[in-house]
Design a protein around this motif. Sequence first.
Motif: not given
Length: 281
Positions: A44-46, A75-79, A100-104
Motif C-alpha cells: 500500500e505504501e508503494i 488506499l484511496w482514503k489515505e491518498r 471521490y479521489y479522482f473527481l477531486c
Amino acid sequence: MKRKASAMGAANSSDSDMRRTETPGPSTSLQHEDMFSVPLDILEEIFLNLPPHEVVCVCQLVSHQWKEVADSESLWKERCRREGYLMRDASKSPKDWRLYYFLCKKRRNLLKNPRAEHGMTNWQITANGGDKWKVEEVMKPHPNDAVHKNFITSYGFCRKLQLIDLEMEGYNPSFMDHFQPDIKISDWYAPRWDCGSEYEICVQLLNKKKKPVQTFAPDTVYFEQWNDQKWCQMTHVFRNYGPGVRFIRFTHGGKDTQFWAGWYGVRVTDSSVEVCPAGDT
C-alpha cells in the motif's frame, strides 16, 4: 493493513509474454503469484507513492494481491488524506473513496476566461445591444481578492455563452452516464449604484445532439437605482440528471433599465462550472 497476504491463485493477464499454450497447474500458478507477494502494508505504501493512474491501469493487473490493494478503500482514503482532499462536512464519508479521489483531482473550473482577464476571449457573444459588452476594472472590491476585472453590459441586452464539451475535458460518456457526478455552477453579478439594471442566467445540460437534458433558468434579477452595488452570487447544483449528458451550455447577461448611453448595466465575473464529488458541493 498489518497483515501478510497469502497466494490467491493465478492472476489473469492480457500480456502476450504471459500466455501459455498449456493451462498452468496449481504449482505454476502459486509460483507466479509468489513472485509478486509483498506484505500488504508495504504494498500500500508503494502504491501511495506511484501516480494514481498507474495504480489503476497497471498495478491492479499484476496479481490478485495487487488488485486487492489497488481497489482497497484504505488506499484511496489515505491518498485523499495525504493530498488534502477532505469532505467539507467531516461527519460524512464518500461511498467510493477512489471515485471521490479522482473527481477531486480533476475538479477545476471548466469555463475559460471567467474573470475577463483576456477581454472577451473564449466567450461567444449572442446579444451585443446598446454600446456592446465591455471589460473594466471592478468598481467595488470582489469577495475573491483574485478578481480584478468584470464584464459590463450596456443599455441594450448583452448576452454571452460558453459551450463545454465534457469528453474533451476528460469526462468520457460512460463515466458520466454511470456515475452522474454533481455539476456545480456559480456566477457573480453586481449593479452600478447610480442606475437600475437586470441580470439573467441560463445553464443547460445537453445530450450529444445538444438538446437540453436539464435546465437551470431562474427568474430575472432586477436592481433599483441608488443601490449598494454589492456583489451577489448565483449558484446551482445539478444532481441525478440521468444518462446522456455530453455538453454544458452556460449563458448569462443583462442590461441597464434606464436606457443610458455607455455601460451602466449589470456586471458579471468569476463564473464557474465544476464537476464535483457527490455531496461535496
